[in-house]
Design a protein around this motif. Structure first.
Motif, PDB file in Angstrom:
ATOM      1  N   THR A   1       1.574   0.810  -3.665  1.00 24.73           N
ATOM      2  CA  THR A   1       0.613   0.529  -2.598  1.00 24.73           C
ATOM      3  C   THR A   1      -0.694  -0.087  -3.079  1.00 24.73           C
ATOM      4  O   THR A   1      -1.742   0.171  -2.512  1.00 24.73           O
ATOM      5  CB  THR A   1       0.306   1.816  -1.824  1.00 24.73           C
ATOM      6  OG1 THR A   1      -0.169   2.815  -2.734  1.00 24.73           O
ATOM      7  CG2 THR A   1       1.544   2.323  -1.114  1.00 24.73           C
ATOM      8  N   ASN A   2      -0.646  -0.921  -4.119  1.00 25.87           N
ATOM      9  CA  ASN A   2      -1.837  -1.729  -4.385  1.00 25.87           C
ATOM     10  C   ASN A   2      -2.138  -2.592  -3.167  1.00 25.87           C
ATOM     11  O   ASN A   2      -3.290  -2.774  -2.776  1.00 25.87           O
ATOM     12  CB  ASN A   2      -1.624  -2.645  -5.588  1.00 25.87           C
ATOM     13  CG  ASN A   2      -1.477  -1.884  -6.885  1.00 25.87           C
ATOM     14  OD1 ASN A   2      -0.437  -1.968  -7.530  1.00 25.87           O
ATOM     15  ND2 ASN A   2      -2.495  -1.141  -7.270  1.00 25.87           N
TER      16      ASN A   2
ATOM     17  N   SER B   1     -11.294  -0.519 -11.966  1.00 26.80           N
ATOM     18  CA  SER B   1     -10.651  -0.271 -10.689  1.00 26.80           C
ATOM     19  C   SER B   1      -9.210  -0.744 -10.699  1.00 26.80           C
ATOM     20  O   SER B   1      -8.552  -0.769  -9.684  1.00 26.80           O
ATOM     21  CB  SER B   1     -11.405  -0.979  -9.560  1.00 26.80           C
ATOM     22  OG  SER B   1     -11.352  -2.367  -9.757  1.00 26.80           O
ATOM     23  N   TRP B   2      -8.757  -1.123 -11.855  1.00 27.87           N
ATOM     24  CA  TRP B   2      -7.409  -1.669 -11.953  1.00 27.87           C
ATOM     25  C   TRP B   2      -6.605  -0.869 -12.958  1.00 27.87           C
ATOM     26  O   TRP B   2      -7.135  -0.502 -13.993  1.00 27.87           O
ATOM     27  CB  TRP B   2      -7.475  -3.139 -12.386  1.00 27.87           C
ATOM     28  CG  TRP B   2      -6.180  -3.831 -12.240  1.00 27.87           C
ATOM     29  CD1 TRP B   2      -5.335  -4.185 -13.233  1.00 27.87           C
ATOM     30  CD2 TRP B   2      -5.578  -4.225 -11.037  1.00 27.87           C
ATOM     31  NE1 TRP B   2      -4.235  -4.774 -12.691  1.00 27.87           N
ATOM     32  CE2 TRP B   2      -4.349  -4.808 -11.360  1.00 27.87           C
ATOM     33  CE3 TRP B   2      -5.967  -4.129  -9.688  1.00 27.87           C
ATOM     34  CZ2 TRP B   2      -3.494  -5.300 -10.400  1.00 27.87           C
ATOM     35  CZ3 TRP B   2      -5.110  -4.618  -8.727  1.00 27.87           C
ATOM     36  CH2 TRP B   2      -3.895  -5.205  -9.099  1.00 27.87           C
TER      37      TRP B   2
ATOM     38  N   ILE C   1       1.231  -5.964  -9.543  1.00 25.24           N
ATOM     39  CA  ILE C   1       0.642  -5.631  -8.246  1.00 25.24           C
ATOM     40  C   ILE C   1       1.762  -5.078  -7.381  1.00 25.24           C
ATOM     41  O   ILE C   1       2.662  -5.817  -6.961  1.00 25.24           O
ATOM     42  CB  ILE C   1      -0.001  -6.870  -7.590  1.00 25.24           C
ATOM     43  CG1 ILE C   1      -1.119  -7.411  -8.476  1.00 25.24           C
ATOM     44  CG2 ILE C   1      -0.512  -6.529  -6.190  1.00 25.24           C
ATOM     45  CD1 ILE C   1      -1.650  -8.752  -8.039  1.00 25.24           C
ATOM     46  N   CYS C   2       1.722  -3.781  -7.146  1.00 24.28           N
ATOM     47  CA  CYS C   2       2.752  -3.151  -6.318  1.00 24.28           C
ATOM     48  C   CYS C   2       2.408  -3.322  -4.848  1.00 24.28           C
ATOM     49  O   CYS C   2       1.309  -2.991  -4.419  1.00 24.28           O
ATOM     50  CB  CYS C   2       2.843  -1.663  -6.651  1.00 24.28           C
ATOM     51  SG  CYS C   2       3.578  -1.304  -8.253  1.00 24.28           S
ATOM     52  N   TYR C   3       3.352  -3.872  -4.103  1.00 29.49           N
ATOM     53  CA  TYR C   3       3.110  -4.013  -2.665  1.00 29.49           C
ATOM     54  C   TYR C   3       4.071  -3.127  -1.888  1.00 29.49           C
ATOM     55  O   TYR C   3       5.118  -2.725  -2.389  1.00 29.49           O
ATOM     56  CB  TYR C   3       3.199  -5.479  -2.226  1.00 29.49           C
ATOM     57  CG  TYR C   3       4.563  -6.124  -2.377  1.00 29.49           C
ATOM     58  CD1 TYR C   3       4.931  -6.755  -3.561  1.00 29.49           C
ATOM     59  CD2 TYR C   3       5.484  -6.111  -1.321  1.00 29.49           C
ATOM     60  CE1 TYR C   3       6.176  -7.349  -3.696  1.00 29.49           C
ATOM     61  CE2 TYR C   3       6.730  -6.712  -1.450  1.00 29.49           C
ATOM     62  CZ  TYR C   3       7.070  -7.326  -2.643  1.00 29.49           C
ATOM     63  OH  TYR C   3       8.301  -7.916  -2.777  1.00 29.49           O
TER      64      TYR C   3
ATOM     65  N   ASN D   1      -5.965  -5.450  -4.925  1.00 29.15           N
ATOM     66  CA  ASN D   1      -5.788  -4.266  -4.070  1.00 29.15           C
ATOM     67  C   ASN D   1      -6.283  -4.568  -2.663  1.00 29.15           C
ATOM     68  O   ASN D   1      -7.337  -5.193  -2.485  1.00 29.15           O
ATOM     69  CB  ASN D   1      -6.581  -3.078  -4.624  1.00 29.15           C
ATOM     70  CG  ASN D   1      -5.966  -2.501  -5.871  1.00 29.15           C
ATOM     71  OD1 ASN D   1      -5.004  -1.738  -5.815  1.00 29.15           O
ATOM     72  ND2 ASN D   1      -6.505  -2.905  -7.013  1.00 29.15           N
TER      73      ASN D   1
ATOM     74  N   THR E   1      -0.331  -8.521 -14.975  1.00 31.04           N
ATOM     75  CA  THR E   1      -0.726  -7.327 -14.242  1.00 31.04           C
ATOM     76  C   THR E   1       0.228  -7.130 -13.074  1.00 31.04           C
ATOM     77  O   THR E   1       0.429  -8.042 -12.277  1.00 31.04           O
ATOM     78  CB  THR E   1      -2.160  -7.474 -13.699  1.00 31.04           C
ATOM     79  OG1 THR E   1      -3.043  -7.614 -14.805  1.00 31.04           O
ATOM     80  CG2 THR E   1      -2.563  -6.267 -12.875  1.00 31.04           C
TER      81      THR E   1
END
Ligand SMILES: [Zn+2]
Length: 187
Positions: A75-76, A179-180, A40-42, A96, A38
């Motif tokens: 922006t996760n 939610s993902w 996860i964009c930061y 998130n 998965t």
């Protein structure tokens, strides 16, 4: 064929398709057969002087896990530099949320350990203030001399369990269902 077996089959087919056409942004093959990482964009636009620390922490989590792929792509997870009040994380759902790094605290403790610890909360880990430096989630309880920024094997395994790729429906908690972002479009 059971729903779970169909899911497994789809996961395998999706992994094969990715191998043929190259990984799309939202998913990449994980080492475990039949699962997909998965993403996860930061976001480091407000991370200030902790920007490089954030990238290093993301690399650590990527290296220690199979089922997540942290990337500077959105922006996760938003990372903020703050001044005072202590570092903390706000998880809005698994993968998130927001991480706040206290500049003054990071002058006492290892900034990288703080960063990987707070990101650990976003990845679903709770605090474990038992003073053991070998644990990441012991946080500040291990003292200022502890600079270990790496998750213990048990901590990394728990994150992989929580982010079980397409098989995550098999995990006990369903709190993040819906939610993902879908790990990969299967059509
Ligand atoms: Zn903590």
């Amino acid at each position: 064929m059971s729903a779970r077996r169909i899911h497994r089959l789809l996961a395998t087919l999706a992994a094969s398709a990715i191998a043929l056409v190259g990984a799309p942004l939202a998913a990449s093959p994980a080492s475990a057969a039949g699962t997909l990482a998965t993403t996860i964009c930061y976001d480091v636009s407000q991370a200030g002087s902790f920007t490089s620390t954030a990238h290093s922490a993301a690399s650590i989590w990527n290296n220690y896990t199979n089922n997540i792929n942290m990337s500077n792509c959105g922006t996760n997870l938003r990372i903020y530099q703050i001044y005072g009040g202590g570092s903390y994380a706000v998880r809005t759902s698994l993968g998130n949320g927001r991480v706040y790094i206290d500049t003054y605290q990071a002058q006492q403790y290892s900034p990288l350990r703080i960063m990987t610890h707070e990101i650990g909360h976003i990845l679903g880990l709770p605090d474990n203030y038992n003073g053991q430096c070998s644990l990441l989630m012991s946080g500040g309880s291990a003292g200022t001399s502890c600079t270990n920024p790496y998750p213990a094997a048990t901590e990394a395994a728990r994150v992989d369990q929580l982010f079980g790729g397409l098989t995550r429906t098999a995990t006990p908690s369903g709190v993040f269902q819906g939610s993902w972002p879908a790990p990969v479009p299967v059509s």
